[in-house]
Scaffold this motif. Sequence first.
Motif, PDB file in Angstrom:
ATOM      1  N   PRO A 158     -13.787  82.192  38.621  1.00  0.00           N
ATOM      2  CA  PRO A 158     -13.028  83.271  39.587  1.00  0.00           C
ATOM      3  C   PRO A 158     -13.285  84.550  38.774  1.00  0.00           C
ATOM      4  CG  PRO A 158     -11.567  81.423  39.567  1.00  0.00           C
ATOM      5  CD  PRO A 158     -13.143  81.042  38.759  1.00  0.00           C
ATOM      6  N   GLY A 175     -14.707  86.076  36.568  1.00  0.00           N
ATOM      7  CA  GLY A 175     -16.188  86.579  36.352  1.00  0.00           C
ATOM      8  C   GLY A 175     -16.865  86.921  37.592  1.00  0.00           C
ATOM      9  N   ALA A 215     -23.959  85.731  32.642  1.00  0.00           N
ATOM     10  CA  ALA A 215     -24.243  84.531  31.866  1.00  0.00           C
ATOM     11  C   ALA A 215     -23.243  83.330  32.060  1.00  0.00           C
ATOM     12  CB  ALA A 215     -24.252  84.652  30.236  1.00  0.00           C
ATOM     13  N   ALA A 252     -23.107  79.162  31.204  1.00  0.00           N
ATOM     14  CA  ALA A 252     -23.195  78.138  30.562  1.00  0.00           C
ATOM     15  C   ALA A 252     -23.496  76.836  31.485  1.00  0.00           C
ATOM     16  CB  ALA A 252     -22.044  77.508  29.832  1.00  0.00           C
ATOM     17  N   GLY A 293     -16.767  78.088  38.389  1.00  0.00           N
ATOM     18  CA  GLY A 293     -15.566  77.774  37.397  1.00  0.00           C
ATOM     19  C   GLY A 293     -14.771  76.457  37.717  1.00  0.00           C
ATOM     20  N   LYS A 302     -11.877  76.693  39.415  1.00  0.00           N
ATOM     21  CA  LYS A 302     -11.595  76.809  40.719  1.00  0.00           C
ATOM     22  C   LYS A 302     -12.047  75.819  41.757  1.00  0.00           C
ATOM     23  CE  LYS A 302     -10.458  80.284  44.435  1.00  0.00           C
ATOM     24  NZ  LYS A 302     -10.681  81.501  44.642  1.00  0.00           N
ATOM     25  N   ALA A 340      -9.927  73.086  42.147  1.00  0.00           N
ATOM     26  CA  ALA A 340      -8.538  73.677  42.590  1.00  0.00           C
ATOM     27  C   ALA A 340      -8.143  73.245  44.020  1.00  0.00           C
ATOM     28  CB  ALA A 340      -8.627  75.106  42.419  1.00  0.00           C
ATOM     29  N   ALA A 341      -6.880  73.198  44.328  1.00  0.00           N
ATOM     30  CA  ALA A 341      -6.424  73.165  45.721  1.00  0.00           C
ATOM     31  C   ALA A 341      -7.328  73.974  46.775  1.00  0.00           C
ATOM     32  CB  ALA A 341      -5.096  73.343  45.985  1.00  0.00           C
ATOM     33  N   GLN A 362      -4.693  76.722  45.678  1.00  0.00           N
ATOM     34  CA  GLN A 362      -3.446  77.495  46.124  1.00  0.00           C
ATOM     35  C   GLN A 362      -3.592  78.873  45.383  1.00  0.00           C
ATOM     36  OE1 GLN A 362       0.027  75.313  44.554  1.00  0.00           O
ATOM     37  NE2 GLN A 362       0.158  74.306  46.559  1.00  0.00           N
ATOM     38  N   THR A 385     -25.785  80.503  27.433  1.00  0.00           N
ATOM     39  CA  THR A 385     -24.347  80.224  26.729  1.00  0.00           C
ATOM     40  C   THR A 385     -24.334  81.379  25.694  1.00  0.00           C
ATOM     41  OG1 THR A 385     -24.303  78.077  26.975  1.00  0.00           O
ATOM     42  CG2 THR A 385     -22.798  79.062  25.270  1.00  0.00           C
ATOM     43  N   PRO A 418     -12.153  78.937  25.645  1.00  0.00           N
ATOM     44  CA  PRO A 418     -13.588  79.548  25.341  1.00  0.00           C
ATOM     45  C   PRO A 418     -13.501  81.064  25.223  1.00  0.00           C
ATOM     46  CG  PRO A 418     -13.951  78.021  27.054  1.00  0.00           C
ATOM     47  CD  PRO A 418     -12.314  78.279  26.769  1.00  0.00           C
ATOM     48  N   GLY A 449      -9.078  87.325  33.037  1.00  0.00           N
ATOM     49  CA  GLY A 449      -8.559  85.736  33.057  1.00  0.00           C
ATOM     50  C   GLY A 449      -7.135  85.781  32.562  1.00  0.00           C
ATOM     51  N   GLY A 508       0.620  78.836  40.383  1.00  0.00           N
ATOM     52  CA  GLY A 508      -0.579  79.036  39.984  1.00  0.00           C
ATOM     53  C   GLY A 508      -1.159  80.602  39.732  1.00  0.00           C
TER      54      GLY A 508
HETATM   55  C1  LIG Z   1      -8.010  70.645  38.583  1.00  0.00           C
HETATM   56  C2  LIG Z   1      -7.373  72.001  38.320  1.00  0.00           C
HETATM   57  C3  LIG Z   1      -6.783  72.437  39.681  1.00  0.00           C
HETATM   58  C4  LIG Z   1      -6.261  73.597  39.681  1.00  0.00           C
HETATM   59  N1  LIG Z   1      -5.600  74.220  40.821  1.00  0.00           N
HETATM   60  C5  LIG Z   1      -5.279  75.498  40.968  1.00  0.00           C
HETATM   61  C6  LIG Z   1      -4.596  76.096  42.374  1.00  0.00           C
HETATM   62  O1  LIG Z   1      -4.446  75.336  43.175  1.00  0.00           O
HETATM   63  N2  LIG Z   1      -4.119  77.277  42.351  1.00  0.00           N
HETATM   64  C7  LIG Z   1      -4.463  78.024  41.081  1.00  0.00           C
HETATM   65  O2  LIG Z   1      -3.936  79.194  41.145  1.00  0.00           O
HETATM   66  N3  LIG Z   1      -5.224  77.585  39.876  1.00  0.00           N
HETATM   67  C8  LIG Z   1      -5.595  76.268  39.943  1.00  0.00           C
HETATM   68  N4  LIG Z   1      -6.168  76.131  38.826  1.00  0.00           N
HETATM   69  C9  LIG Z   1      -6.418  76.959  37.730  1.00  0.00           C
HETATM   70  C10 LIG Z   1      -7.616  77.699  37.955  1.00  0.00           C
HETATM   71  O3  LIG Z   1      -8.854  77.116  38.645  1.00  0.00           O
HETATM   72  C11 LIG Z   1      -8.119  78.723  36.746  1.00  0.00           C
HETATM   73  O4  LIG Z   1      -7.035  79.386  36.206  1.00  0.00           O
HETATM   74  C12 LIG Z   1      -9.094  79.635  36.984  1.00  0.00           C
HETATM   75  O5  LIG Z   1     -10.411  78.808  37.357  1.00  0.00           O
HETATM   76  C13 LIG Z   1      -9.488  80.387  35.734  1.00  0.00           C
HETATM   77  O6  LIG Z   1     -10.560  81.269  36.135  1.00  0.00           O
HETATM   78  P1  LIG Z   1     -11.456  81.867  34.978  1.00  0.00           P
HETATM   79  O7  LIG Z   1     -12.661  82.475  35.816  1.00  0.00           O
HETATM   80  O8  LIG Z   1     -10.883  82.629  34.227  1.00  0.00           O
HETATM   81  O9  LIG Z   1     -12.034  80.700  34.325  1.00  0.00           O
HETATM   82  P2  LIG Z   1     -12.928  79.372  34.586  1.00  0.00           P
HETATM   83  O10 LIG Z   1     -12.580  79.136  36.061  1.00  0.00           O
HETATM   84  O11 LIG Z   1     -12.600  78.225  33.622  1.00  0.00           O
HETATM   85  O12 LIG Z   1     -14.428  79.910  34.489  1.00  0.00           O
HETATM   86  C14 LIG Z   1     -14.981  80.309  33.308  1.00  0.00           C
HETATM   87  C15 LIG Z   1     -16.461  79.986  33.241  1.00  0.00           C
HETATM   88  O13 LIG Z   1     -16.907  80.621  32.137  1.00  0.00           O
HETATM   89  C16 LIG Z   1     -17.962  80.012  31.696  1.00  0.00           C
HETATM   90  N5  LIG Z   1     -18.119  80.176  30.167  1.00  0.00           N
HETATM   91  C17 LIG Z   1     -17.178  80.038  29.323  1.00  0.00           C
HETATM   92  N6  LIG Z   1     -17.800  80.479  28.170  1.00  0.00           N
HETATM   93  C18 LIG Z   1     -18.922  80.969  28.463  1.00  0.00           C
HETATM   94  C19 LIG Z   1     -20.186  81.229  27.637  1.00  0.00           C
HETATM   95  N7  LIG Z   1     -19.650  81.284  26.121  1.00  0.00           N
HETATM   96  N8  LIG Z   1     -21.297  81.470  27.826  1.00  0.00           N
HETATM   97  C20 LIG Z   1     -21.498  81.512  29.352  1.00  0.00           C
HETATM   98  N9  LIG Z   1     -20.443  80.964  30.344  1.00  0.00           N
HETATM   99  C21 LIG Z   1     -19.246  80.754  29.784  1.00  0.00           C
HETATM  100  C22 LIG Z   1     -17.399  78.378  32.091  1.00  0.00           C
HETATM  101  O14 LIG Z   1     -18.690  77.709  31.948  1.00  0.00           O
HETATM  102  C23 LIG Z   1     -16.807  78.645  33.221  1.00  0.00           C
HETATM  103  O15 LIG Z   1     -18.022  78.606  34.278  1.00  0.00           O
HETATM  104  C24 LIG Z   1      -6.552  74.517  38.670  1.00  0.00           C
HETATM  105  C25 LIG Z   1      -7.477  74.284  37.501  1.00  0.00           C
HETATM  106  C26 LIG Z   1      -7.757  72.973  37.484  1.00  0.00           C
HETATM  107  C27 LIG Z   1      -8.672  72.579  36.334  1.00  0.00           C
END
Ligand SMILES: Cc1cc2nc3c(=O)[nH]c(=O)nc-3n(C[C@H](O)[C@H](O)[C@H](O)COP(=O)(O)OP(=O)(O)OC[C@H]3O[C@@H](n4cnc5c(N)ncnc54)[C@H](O)[C@@H]3O)c2cc1C
Length: 474
Positions: free
Chosen positions: A11, A13, A30, A32, A72, A74, A77-78, A80, A180, A220, A442, A453
Motif C-alpha cells: 500500500p 509503494g 521494483a 520482489a 503487499g 494488505k 488484511a481485513a 480495516q 529485488t 525489509p 510506511g 491498525g
Molecule cells: C494478516 C494481516 C492482516 C492485516 N490487517 C490489517 C487491517 O485490517 N488493517 C490495517 O490497518 N492493517 C492491517 N495489516 C497491516 C498492513 O497490511 C500493513 O501495515 C501494510 O500492508 C504495510 O504496508 P507497506 O506497503 O508498508 O508494506 P507491505 O504491505 O509489506 O508491502 C511491502 C512490499 O515491498 C516489497 N519489497 C520489500 N523489500 C523489497 C525489495 N528489496 N525489493 C523489491 N520489493 C521489496 C514486498 O515484497 C512487499 O510487496 C495486516 C497485516 C497482516 C499481515
Amino acid sequence: MVDVVVVGLGPAGIVAAHVLASAGLSVVAAQARADAGGRAALVSPAPTVRTHDAEEALPHLSPQAGRDEIGGSKLLAAPQAYRLDEWSLRGRSTADRCGGALPTDADLVDWPIGLDDLAPWYDLVERAMAVGARPPTPWTDRMSRAARSLGWEPFAAPAAASKDASGLLDDSGVEIMPATVTALLRGSTGAITGVEYVDALEVTRTLACRAVVVAASVIPTVRLLLLSDITAAGKVGRWFMSHNSFVVHGDFPGVDLGRRDAGPASAVAVAEFEGGGFDHTGLGFLGGSILQAAMTGPWTDDRVPGAAAGLDPATTNGAEPEAWVRANHASIGTVWAQPDQLPRWDNAIDLDPVHRDAAGRPVARVTFALADDDARRWEFLSERAAQWLRESGARTTWRPPLAAQPLGTHLYGGARMGDSPETSVVDSFGRFHDVPGLVIVGSSTFPTTGGRGPVETIEALSWRSATQLVEDLR
Ligand SMILES: Cc1cc2nc3c(=O)[nH]c(=O)nc-3n(C[C@H](O)[C@H](O)[C@H](O)COP(=O)(O)OP(=O)(O)OC[C@H]3O[C@@H](n4cnc5c(N)ncnc54)[C@H](O)[C@@H]3O)c2cc1C
C-alpha cells in the motif's frame, strides 16, 4: 536514468508510485517475487530473534506474516481502515494530562505533525480506497447493544472496499519491474544515485535515478538501509515496536453467533479505552487500544489451538480444550485489541552477524521484549473486553496468555520521523535527514504505534511524502 525508483508495491509503494507518476515523473517500481510461502527469499528471509543484547539470536521458524507481491501485506488484511486518534500523535505532551506514568526506559515522543496535517491526506485515501462501514451482523448488533448498556459509544469499524489497491497503478505510467532491490547507491556527496537490484533472471543490475522511495515495510526497509550502510549514526533500526494484538473469548451456550456470516472487516468497535480516552492514574501504563468485536470466519484447524489457549477445565466440563472448541465453535465470540506499545531504544532491528540468506547476505536480527507496562495494559484491556462479552451474555470468558509478538502483523519504527536529526531518522515527509534523495514511507517512520491498525495512516503519509517529493524534484 529515471526520476524515481519505488522499492516495494504494498500500500505505501502503490500510493507513492501513483502520485509520482500522475505528476509526470518517470517512475520504476521494483517488486520482489514471492516464493510458495508468499514471501520472497531475498526480501523476507526469516529473521533471527532474541529478547536482549546479551542473548544469542535464534532463527525464527518463519518470516514475518505478510506478502511479497503487488498489493503487499494488505492482500491479507481485513482491511480495516482507521485514522489514528489525537493521543497517538501527542502521547508525550499529553502524558501528564492522562495521569499515566511514563516508564523511564521508554522514549515516547510526539509526532512532528498533527491530525490536522494528516486530515486532507486521509480524505484522499478514503476516497481512493472507498472506505466505509460494512453492514452490521447479528453479532455486531449484539455487541453494540451491550456496549451501549455499559455506557460506551460503539461504532462500525471503517474498512476499505477492497484489499487490493493496485487499481491506482492502472494507466498511471508506472513501470513495474519484477526485481529485488539489494542496495541503495550513493555518490561522493552522499546523495542517492541509483539502486542495485536482482532481476527476474537473477542477474544483478543497477538503475540510476534522482530519488528512491523505500516502501518495503518495516523489517525489509531497515535491512535494506543497513545493507546499504545507511545508519543515521546508529538510529536506523531503533525504537522498533509491534502491536501485541490479543483476544478474549466468550461462550454463549446454545446461541449460533453466525461465525460464517462476515469477516473481520465487519466489526463494531469502542474507543473508550484508547490512549487519550480514560484516566490512567495509578494504572502504571500509558496508551490503550480500541476494542473490537467481529466474526473472524470459520474455525480453521490452525486457529483452534489459539482459541483453546487459556480455557479453564471448569468451562469445558473437563473436556479436552481443543475438542471443546471444535464442538462449540458456533457459539464462541471474540473481542480483540491492538494495544499501544511504547518505543524503546533497546527494541531494535539490526543485521545478524551469523545468519545469512540464500545469497549470503545477513538476515535481520530482531531484539524485542515486552515491558511491565505492556503486561499492565494487557491486564486492564482484557478485563474490559471480558466485561463487554459478559454484558452481551457470555457465560464465561477466557484469554490466551500474553506473549511477545516480535513478528506480528502490525510492526512499526526503525526509521523514526521527527524534526531533529539528533533524535530521528527522517523528517515528517519521510525524507532522510542526512541522505539527499532518499525517502522512506510506511510504518517504519511512525514514532508511536497508536491503538488501531496502521494501513490508512501509511497510505495517507505516503501520499503526503510523494506530493512533497514531486515539489522537491521540480
Ligand atoms: C494478516 C494481516 C492482516 C492485516 N490487517 C490489517 C487491517 O485490517 N488493517 C490495517 O490497518 N492493517 C492491517 N495489516 C497491516 C498492513 O497490511 C500493513 O501495515 C501494510 O500492508 C504495510 O504496508 P507497506 O506497503 O508498508 O508494506 P507491505 O504491505 O509489506 O508491502 C511491502 C512490499 O515491498 C516489497 N519489497 C520489500 N523489500 C523489497 C525489495 N528489496 N525489493 C523489491 N520489493 C521489496 C514486498 O515484497 C512487499 O510487496 C495486516 C497485516 C497482516 C499481515
